[in-house]
Design an enzyme around this catalytic site. Structure first.
Site, PDB file in Angstrom:
ATOM      1  N   ARG A  37      -3.658  -6.575  45.062  1.00  0.00           N
ATOM      2  CA  ARG A  37      -2.367  -7.102  44.608  1.00  0.00           C
ATOM      3  C   ARG A  37      -2.201  -7.010  43.089  1.00  0.00           C
ATOM      4  O   ARG A  37      -1.081  -6.911  42.601  1.00  0.00           O
ATOM      5  CB  ARG A  37      -2.202  -8.546  45.080  1.00  0.00           C
ATOM      6  CG  ARG A  37      -1.795  -8.632  46.540  1.00  0.00           C
ATOM      7  CD  ARG A  37      -1.652 -10.056  47.013  1.00  0.00           C
ATOM      8  NE  ARG A  37      -0.950 -10.120  48.292  1.00  0.00           N
ATOM      9  CZ  ARG A  37      -0.725 -11.247  48.948  1.00  0.00           C
ATOM     10  NH1 ARG A  37      -1.132 -12.393  48.457  1.00  0.00           N
ATOM     11  NH2 ARG A  37      -0.071 -11.222  50.096  1.00  0.00           N
ATOM     12  N   LYS A 202      -3.147 -13.502  68.305  1.00  0.00           N
ATOM     13  CA  LYS A 202      -2.197 -14.280  69.097  1.00  0.00           C
ATOM     14  C   LYS A 202      -0.870 -13.584  69.351  1.00  0.00           C
ATOM     15  O   LYS A 202      -0.235 -13.078  68.436  1.00  0.00           O
ATOM     16  CB  LYS A 202      -1.905 -15.594  68.364  1.00  0.00           C
ATOM     17  CG  LYS A 202      -3.123 -16.492  68.274  1.00  0.00           C
ATOM     18  CD  LYS A 202      -2.692 -17.864  67.780  1.00  0.00           C
ATOM     19  CE  LYS A 202      -3.731 -18.459  66.864  1.00  0.00           C
ATOM     20  NZ  LYS A 202      -3.163 -19.112  65.696  1.00  0.00           N
ATOM     21  N   GLY A 359      -1.999  -7.992  55.490  1.00  0.00           N
ATOM     22  CA  GLY A 359      -2.883  -8.950  56.140  1.00  0.00           C
ATOM     23  C   GLY A 359      -4.180  -8.346  56.639  1.00  0.00           C
ATOM     24  O   GLY A 359      -4.825  -7.555  55.947  1.00  0.00           O
ATOM     25  N   GLY A 382       2.411 -12.035  55.704  1.00  0.00           N
ATOM     26  CA  GLY A 382       3.573 -12.709  56.299  1.00  0.00           C
ATOM     27  C   GLY A 382       4.878 -11.997  55.974  1.00  0.00           C
ATOM     28  O   GLY A 382       5.760 -11.871  56.826  1.00  0.00           O
TER      29      GLY A 382
END
Ligand code: 3PG
Ligand code: MG
Length: 402
Positions: A37, A202, A359, A382
């Site tokens: 980043r 998930k 991510g 996100g």
């Protein structure tokens, strides 16, 4: 192309430029363990330095809930590393309220082309509530605001959204442009065939992404823990595998949606199973390969099997655009990483445009050494997920149009 005012459209000579970056990097004992980043923020900073602006950098770092958090979540190490990466001093000007007298004095003393970094914006409680006072404090420091924090664009906070209400000029930086261009083109104007690969633990985390990408892509590939809820929806028994009973019907709906839209939906045809979850996560563990419809009652699926690896790699081969979000198995364990490696390899070998949606998948690709083989690796976890869901990102929307 993103139709927002950018750093190419503004004149910053002699002006105070507040630049919101996403310097939310992982730290271990004060040492930055992944600096992607920071590296991704350099082009905008260099451009503004070259144009003669007075650069005031700001960012959040982690979640700040207690006073103790403030001891470990200071941006001080970021200033040190940024100085090294830029070959120019980035002066850290900490204040417990982020903006205060010492900050104003430092800004007043700045010469053109100099850089300072403010303390973690989340040291101010109102930051995450998009409060007026802090937004105004930030705006009072600058003549021009530039948002280059793609990783935070799914949040509406003072330092990326609130502040834009109190400045004359609110533009975006190169990283923001690049992220939106790559992700946006891939999803909304893809060169076909467009293959989307979704993994991760998930199903619940990916509901809207599955639905949105099904509409846009030609083939949707499902792997990772979430695949077992799909297999259950197909009528298979999944043993002790990760299963979200409440989402079985949703998975059925998605399979019907794929069918009615004429899209290919690929699910694992075989799987690597173990008796339990490795503890620690990278512990040595005995595995077995079984067909997806023959998972024993006392076993759990941990990775896609060899037939599935081939099936998925084959689907990627004929693609012209590939978007990948989420690992295929428990890739943190070398014994259970083969599926994720196979997909990463397939992406590395294709000529297609390959986009990794931040991510875990970005971490996996970098960790496995395929980082430089991808067209674009998002700096947003996100944020890229919400973008792939088709949502408008508040951090992007708040910048002024061209
Ligand atoms: C991230 O890493 O997800 C972004 O920097 C945003 O941070 P947050 O999830 O704590 O809001
Ligand atoms: Mg986050």
């Amino acid at each position: 192309m993103l139709n927002k005012k950018s750093v190419d459209d503004i004149n910053v000579k002699g002006k105070r430029v507040l630049v919101r970056c996403d310097f939310n990097v992982p730290l271990k004992g004060g040492v930055i363990t992944d600096e992607n980043r920071l590296v991704a923020a350099l082009p905008t900073i260099k451009k503004l330095v070259a144009d003669g602006g007075k650069i005031i950098l700001c960012s959040h770092l982690g979640k700040v809930k207690t006073e103790e958090d403030k001891l470990t979540k200071t941006l001080a190490p970021v200033a040190v590393r940024l100085s090294e990466l830029l070959g120019q001093e980035v002066k850290f000007v900490p204040n417990p309220d982020v903006v205060g007298d010492n900050v104003r004095e430092a800004v007043d003393a700045m010469k053109d082309g100099e850089i300072i970094l403010l303390e973690n914006t989340r040291f101010r409680k109102e930051e995450t509530k998009n409060g007026e006072a802090f937004s105004k404090d930030l705006a009072s420091l600058c003549d021009v605001f530039v948002n280059d924090a793609f990783g935070t664009a799914h949040r509406a906070h003072c330092s990326n959204v609130g502040v834009t209400e109190y400045v004359d000029t609110a533009a975006v930086g190169y990283l923001m442009q690049k992220e939106i261009d790559f992700l946006g083109n891939a999803v909304n104007d893809p060169v076909r065939p467009f293959v989307a690969i979704l993994g991760g633990a998930k199903v619940a985390d990916k509901l809207n992404v599955i639905s949105n990408l099904l509409e846009k892509c030609d083939t949707l590939i499902i792997g990772g823990g979430m695949a077992y809820t799909f297999l259950k929806a197909k009528g298979y028994e999944v043993g002790k595998s990760l299963l979200d009973e409440t989402k079985v019907d949703y998975c059925k709906e998605m399979m019907e949606k794929a069918e009615s839209l004429g899209k290919k939906l690929l699910l694992p045809v075989d799987t690597v199973v173990t008796s339990e979850f490795p503890d620690p996560i990278d512990a040595e563990i005995a595995t077995e390969v079984v067909d997806a419809d023959k998972i024993p009652a006392d076993k759990m699926g941990m990775d896609i099997g060899p037939k599935t690896k081939e099936l998925y790699a084959e689907a990627v081969k004929s693609a012209k655009t590939v978007v990948w979000n989420g690992p295929m198995g428990v890739f943190e364990n070398p014994i259970l990483a083969a599926g994720t490696i196979a997909v990463a390899k397939a992406l590395a070998e294709t000529d297609a445009t390959t986009i990794i949606g931040g991510g875990d998948s970005a971490a996996a690709v970098n960790q496995l050494g395929f980082g430089d083989k991808m067209t674009h690796i998002s700096t947003g976890g996100g944020a890229s997920l919400e973008f792939l869901e088709g949502k408008e990102l508040p951090g992007v929307a708040a910048a002024q149009d061209k």
